[in-house]
Write a protein that holds these residues in place. Structure first.
Motif, PDB file in Angstrom:
ATOM      1  N   GLU A 248     -31.387   6.176 -64.873  1.00  0.00           N
ATOM      2  CA  GLU A 248     -31.562   6.837 -66.160  1.00  0.00           C
ATOM      3  C   GLU A 248     -30.215   7.149 -66.787  1.00  0.00           C
ATOM      4  O   GLU A 248     -29.407   7.894 -66.219  1.00  0.00           O
ATOM      5  CB  GLU A 248     -32.370   8.121 -65.995  1.00  0.00           C
ATOM      6  CG  GLU A 248     -33.859   7.903 -65.796  1.00  0.00           C
ATOM      7  CD  GLU A 248     -34.524   7.252 -66.996  1.00  0.00           C
ATOM      8  OE1 GLU A 248     -34.140   7.574 -68.149  1.00  0.00           O
ATOM      9  OE2 GLU A 248     -35.428   6.431 -66.789  1.00  0.00           O
ATOM     10  N   ALA A 249     -29.958   6.577 -67.968  1.00  0.00           N
ATOM     11  CA  ALA A 249     -28.817   6.970 -68.782  1.00  0.00           C
ATOM     12  C   ALA A 249     -29.248   8.144 -69.655  1.00  0.00           C
ATOM     13  O   ALA A 249     -30.387   8.612 -69.589  1.00  0.00           O
ATOM     14  CB  ALA A 249     -28.345   5.791 -69.627  1.00  0.00           C
ATOM     15  N   SER A 250     -28.346   8.610 -70.504  1.00  0.00           N
ATOM     16  CA  SER A 250     -28.667   9.792 -71.307  1.00  0.00           C
ATOM     17  C   SER A 250     -29.737   9.513 -72.345  1.00  0.00           C
ATOM     18  O   SER A 250     -30.418  10.439 -72.798  1.00  0.00           O
ATOM     19  CB  SER A 250     -27.398  10.315 -71.999  1.00  0.00           C
ATOM     20  OG  SER A 250     -26.898   9.348 -72.919  1.00  0.00           O
ATOM     21  N   PHE A 255     -30.740  -1.048 -66.072  1.00  0.00           N
ATOM     22  CA  PHE A 255     -30.781  -1.702 -64.766  1.00  0.00           C
ATOM     23  C   PHE A 255     -29.393  -2.214 -64.456  1.00  0.00           C
ATOM     24  O   PHE A 255     -28.744  -2.843 -65.305  1.00  0.00           O
ATOM     25  CB  PHE A 255     -31.768  -2.868 -64.734  1.00  0.00           C
ATOM     26  CG  PHE A 255     -32.016  -3.355 -63.343  1.00  0.00           C
ATOM     27  CD1 PHE A 255     -33.066  -2.860 -62.596  1.00  0.00           C
ATOM     28  CD2 PHE A 255     -31.156  -4.283 -62.738  1.00  0.00           C
ATOM     29  CE1 PHE A 255     -33.282  -3.269 -61.296  1.00  0.00           C
ATOM     30  CE2 PHE A 255     -31.362  -4.691 -61.430  1.00  0.00           C
ATOM     31  CZ  PHE A 255     -32.426  -4.187 -60.703  1.00  0.00           C
ATOM     32  N   ILE A 256     -28.937  -1.945 -63.242  1.00  0.00           N
ATOM     33  CA  ILE A 256     -27.611  -2.360 -62.806  1.00  0.00           C
ATOM     34  C   ILE A 256     -27.747  -3.078 -61.482  1.00  0.00           C
ATOM     35  O   ILE A 256     -28.405  -2.587 -60.557  1.00  0.00           O
ATOM     36  CB  ILE A 256     -26.662  -1.149 -62.651  1.00  0.00           C
ATOM     37  CG1 ILE A 256     -26.503  -0.422 -63.992  1.00  0.00           C
ATOM     38  CG2 ILE A 256     -25.299  -1.591 -62.115  1.00  0.00           C
ATOM     39  CD1 ILE A 256     -25.775   0.902 -63.882  1.00  0.00           C
ATOM     40  N   GLY A 257     -27.143  -4.241 -61.386  1.00  0.00           N
ATOM     41  CA  GLY A 257     -27.178  -5.004 -60.137  1.00  0.00           C
ATOM     42  C   GLY A 257     -25.775  -5.424 -59.742  1.00  0.00           C
ATOM     43  O   GLY A 257     -25.214  -6.344 -60.343  1.00  0.00           O
ATOM     44  N   ALA A 258     -25.191  -4.732 -58.770  1.00  0.00           N
ATOM     45  CA  ALA A 258     -23.876  -5.102 -58.251  1.00  0.00           C
ATOM     46  C   ALA A 258     -24.091  -5.939 -57.003  1.00  0.00           C
ATOM     47  O   ALA A 258     -24.327  -5.414 -55.916  1.00  0.00           O
ATOM     48  CB  ALA A 258     -23.055  -3.854 -57.940  1.00  0.00           C
ATOM     49  N   LEU A 271     -17.499   4.108 -63.868  1.00  0.00           N
ATOM     50  CA  LEU A 271     -18.155   5.422 -63.791  1.00  0.00           C
ATOM     51  C   LEU A 271     -17.169   6.544 -63.501  1.00  0.00           C
ATOM     52  O   LEU A 271     -17.577   7.708 -63.396  1.00  0.00           O
ATOM     53  CB  LEU A 271     -19.243   5.402 -62.713  1.00  0.00           C
ATOM     54  CG  LEU A 271     -20.436   4.478 -62.979  1.00  0.00           C
ATOM     55  CD1 LEU A 271     -21.404   4.505 -61.795  1.00  0.00           C
ATOM     56  CD2 LEU A 271     -21.151   4.858 -64.261  1.00  0.00           C
ATOM     57  N   GLY A 272     -15.879   6.217 -63.397  1.00  0.00           N
ATOM     58  CA  GLY A 272     -14.873   7.260 -63.184  1.00  0.00           C
ATOM     59  C   GLY A 272     -14.789   7.744 -61.753  1.00  0.00           C
ATOM     60  O   GLY A 272     -14.277   8.848 -61.508  1.00  0.00           O
ATOM     61  N   ALA A 273     -15.279   6.937 -60.805  1.00  0.00           N
ATOM     62  CA  ALA A 273     -15.244   7.335 -59.396  1.00  0.00           C
ATOM     63  C   ALA A 273     -14.737   6.179 -58.538  1.00  0.00           C
ATOM     64  O   ALA A 273     -15.424   5.703 -57.635  1.00  0.00           O
ATOM     65  CB  ALA A 273     -16.631   7.764 -58.931  1.00  0.00           C
ATOM     66  N   PRO A 274     -13.501   5.702 -58.787  1.00  0.00           N
ATOM     67  CA  PRO A 274     -13.003   4.541 -58.042  1.00  0.00           C
ATOM     68  C   PRO A 274     -12.912   4.788 -56.541  1.00  0.00           C
ATOM     69  O   PRO A 274     -12.973   3.832 -55.758  1.00  0.00           O
ATOM     70  CB  PRO A 274     -11.628   4.298 -58.657  1.00  0.00           C
ATOM     71  CG  PRO A 274     -11.229   5.599 -59.264  1.00  0.00           C
ATOM     72  CD  PRO A 274     -12.501   6.213 -59.743  1.00  0.00           C
ATOM     73  N   ASP A 275     -12.785   6.043 -56.113  1.00  0.00           N
ATOM     74  CA  ASP A 275     -12.685   6.324 -54.681  1.00  0.00           C
ATOM     75  C   ASP A 275     -13.945   5.901 -53.926  1.00  0.00           C
ATOM     76  O   ASP A 275     -13.874   5.633 -52.717  1.00  0.00           O
ATOM     77  CB  ASP A 275     -12.436   7.821 -54.443  1.00  0.00           C
ATOM     78  CG  ASP A 275     -11.038   8.248 -54.874  1.00  0.00           C
ATOM     79  OD1 ASP A 275     -10.206   7.349 -55.138  1.00  0.00           O
ATOM     80  OD2 ASP A 275     -10.789   9.466 -54.964  1.00  0.00           O
ATOM     81  N   ARG A 300     -26.310   8.232 -59.660  1.00  0.00           N
ATOM     82  CA  ARG A 300     -27.248   8.671 -60.687  1.00  0.00           C
ATOM     83  C   ARG A 300     -26.691   9.745 -61.616  1.00  0.00           C
ATOM     84  O   ARG A 300     -26.830   9.631 -62.845  1.00  0.00           O
ATOM     85  CB  ARG A 300     -28.576   9.104 -60.055  1.00  0.00           C
ATOM     86  CG  ARG A 300     -29.371   7.924 -59.493  1.00  0.00           C
ATOM     87  CD  ARG A 300     -30.779   8.289 -59.081  1.00  0.00           C
ATOM     88  NE  ARG A 300     -31.455   7.128 -58.509  1.00  0.00           N
ATOM     89  CZ  ARG A 300     -32.015   6.153 -59.226  1.00  0.00           C
ATOM     90  NH1 ARG A 300     -32.002   6.224 -60.548  1.00  0.00           N
ATOM     91  NH2 ARG A 300     -32.599   5.134 -58.621  1.00  0.00           N
ATOM     92  N   PRO A 301     -26.073  10.816 -61.118  1.00  0.00           N
ATOM     93  CA  PRO A 301     -25.561  11.816 -62.065  1.00  0.00           C
ATOM     94  C   PRO A 301     -24.449  11.278 -62.959  1.00  0.00           C
ATOM     95  O   PRO A 301     -24.301  11.724 -64.106  1.00  0.00           O
ATOM     96  CB  PRO A 301     -25.063  12.937 -61.156  1.00  0.00           C
ATOM     97  CG  PRO A 301     -24.893  12.333 -59.819  1.00  0.00           C
ATOM     98  CD  PRO A 301     -25.895  11.236 -59.722  1.00  0.00           C
ATOM     99  N   ARG A 302     -23.690  10.342 -62.464  1.00  0.00           N
ATOM    100  CA  ARG A 302     -22.625   9.757 -63.289  1.00  0.00           C
ATOM    101  C   ARG A 302     -23.199   8.861 -64.374  1.00  0.00           C
ATOM    102  O   ARG A 302     -22.764   8.898 -65.528  1.00  0.00           O
ATOM    103  CB  ARG A 302     -21.652   8.981 -62.391  1.00  0.00           C
ATOM    104  CG  ARG A 302     -20.835   9.888 -61.467  1.00  0.00           C
ATOM    105  CD  ARG A 302     -19.932   9.071 -60.531  1.00  0.00           C
ATOM    106  NE  ARG A 302     -18.968   9.939 -59.848  1.00  0.00           N
ATOM    107  CZ  ARG A 302     -19.213  10.570 -58.709  1.00  0.00           C
ATOM    108  NH1 ARG A 302     -20.414  10.432 -58.129  1.00  0.00           N
ATOM    109  NH2 ARG A 302     -18.290  11.338 -58.154  1.00  0.00           N
ATOM    110  N   ILE A 303     -24.189   8.037 -64.004  1.00  0.00           N
ATOM    111  CA  ILE A 303     -24.826   7.157 -64.993  1.00  0.00           C
ATOM    112  C   ILE A 303     -25.537   7.976 -66.065  1.00  0.00           C
ATOM    113  O   ILE A 303     -25.563   7.592 -67.244  1.00  0.00           O
ATOM    114  CB  ILE A 303     -25.799   6.197 -64.277  1.00  0.00           C
ATOM    115  CG1 ILE A 303     -25.010   5.223 -63.400  1.00  0.00           C
ATOM    116  CG2 ILE A 303     -26.691   5.462 -65.277  1.00  0.00           C
ATOM    117  CD1 ILE A 303     -25.867   4.373 -62.485  1.00  0.00           C
TER     118      ILE A 303
END
Length: 409
Positions: A248-250, A255-258, A271-275, A300-303
């Motif tokens: 869920e985006a805002s 759908f995301i498939g890596a 998503l700002g979390a490269p670590d 999920r919270p980042r997306i």
């Protein structure tokens, strides 16, 4: 209704191929429509009661035609013929004599009861390609049993792997067993046409819904056959890839498939979390699957802070497959879908376009689905029937034709 030359002066791929469509509902009509789209001359035979999908609505687009019917019956001539009568069977004999291909999905034994066994067809018309579509096939423990799409989905195990993990088994939201059977049937016909060029002989192309549905179980089938692992429901998630799911985006769902480690690291960077890309729990796809719950708790919270258009745009720019989850209407109105000519209109009929794009001999949508019996007189005249013979068939109720007599259109 075959096609003429294209803009480059080339005939379509199946120009000169004559197809008799004796089928109804979905798999057979879809198969015949695919052949017609690529230039085959297709005659659809409807019984006086009509193809039942004409009543499968709403919505309806005419007094006796559902939107459902129009989606799988374009580019065909239409004759209304009572095949249960000797006179109708005589007309069928003449139609088969002109055909390269016949597509049928009668209940097992119906054609044989009318005097058209497999052996008789092969002996009388040795070049004819006979495509038979059934629910379970004609042999084996379930041979001859009736079956619709959902029955095939349930019988094959397909429903058991569709749905949320804690939910009930679900039918796939489109009649996938029927539709892929239609595609397989079309493929089988093309293979048989190619073989006929070499051997001079037609053959039986035998397709059934259950075989199709079983063939669609990948990757669950090899997991079971090679390792004894039975399939489980995973919702929108993938059983062997993570992350590969809806989120869920805002402003709605995406759908995301890596599918590999590089795509995953690009995703978490956006998503700002490269670590997270260096977290040992998520280092490889095997690790990410093992810790799928923890991974999605991080994502999920980042997306959820992103608008779906911005997020999918940035991910796609970096080669990470992602998309807003469109409604059917959004997809059919989408600029890219329209640019691919996947929505077409002819004579007031709107439908989906042709997915197979042949650059040299492209298919085309030429005629809207025809009313029942609209071309009865035209088809009979093409078989060599004279006016008196046609009048006799009409008077007996063997054939039906709306409106006034005309020898051509």
């Amino acid at each position: 209704m075959g096609a003429g030359l294209n803009a480059a002066g080339e005939a379509p791929a199946l120009a000169g191929i004559r197809v008799l469509d004796l089928s109804r509902v979905l798999a057979g009509p879809l198969c015949a429509q695919m052949l017609a789209d690529h230039g085959a001359e297709v005659v659809k035979v409807e019984a006086p009661r009509g193809d039942e999908t004409r009543t499968w609505g709403p919505p309806f687009v005419g007094p006796d035609t559902s939107a459902y019917f129009t989606g799988i019956n374009r580019n065909k001539a239409n004759i209304c013929l009572d095949l249960s009568t000797p006179a109708g069977q005589a007309v069928l004999t003449d139609l088969l004599g002109q055909a390269d291909v016949v597509v049928e999905n009668f209940k097992a034994g119906t054609l044989a009861r009318w005097g058209f066994t497999d052996e008789q067809i092969r002996e009388r018309w040795p070049r004819l390609i006979h495509c038979r579509i059934t629910g379970f096939g004609t042999d084996g423990p379930m041979g001859g049993m009736p079956g619709y799409d959902a029955v095939a989905q349930a019988y094959s195990g397909l429903m058991s792997i569709n749905g949320e993990p804690e939910g009930e088994p679900l039918r796939v939201g489109v009649p996938i067993a029927d539709m892929v059977t239609g595609i397989y049937a079309c493929t089988g016909i093309l293979l048989a046409l190619q073989a006929r060029q070499r051997t001079g002989l037609g053959q039986l192309v035998d397709c059934n819904l259950v075989n199709t549905a079983v063939s669609l179980l990948h990757p669950h089938s090899p997991s079971y056959l090679m390792a004894g692992v039975d399939g489980k429901r995973t919702g929108s998630a993938h059983p062997t890839i993570a992350p590969y799911n809806s989120f869920e985006a805002s402003d709605g769902a995406v759908f995301i498939g890596a599918g590999n480690d590089t795509q995953f690291r690009r995703l978490v960077t956006v998503l700002g979390a490269p670590d997270l890309g260096n977290d040992p729990r998520f280092a490889t796809n095997r690790d990410r699957l093992t810790h799928r719950g923890a991974l999605e708790d991080e994502l999920r919270p980042r997306i959820a802070t992103w608008e779906r258009a911005a997020l999918t745009r940035d991910l796609l720019a970096l080669g990470v497959p992602a998309t807003p989850i469109h409604t059917v209407g959004e997809a059919l109105e989408d600029a890219h879908v329209r640019s691919q000519e996947m929505v077409v209109e002819v004579d007031g009929h709107r439908g989906t376009g042709i997915p197979i794009k042949l650059r040299g001999t492209p298919g085309s949508v030429r005629t809207a689905p025809r009313p029942k019996g609209a071309d009865t007189l035209y088809v009979l005249a093409g078989l060599g029937y004279d006016a008196a013979q046609i009048d006799s068939l009409l008077a007996a109720g063997t054939v039906h034709a709306p409106g006034e007599r005309t020898e051509s259109r």
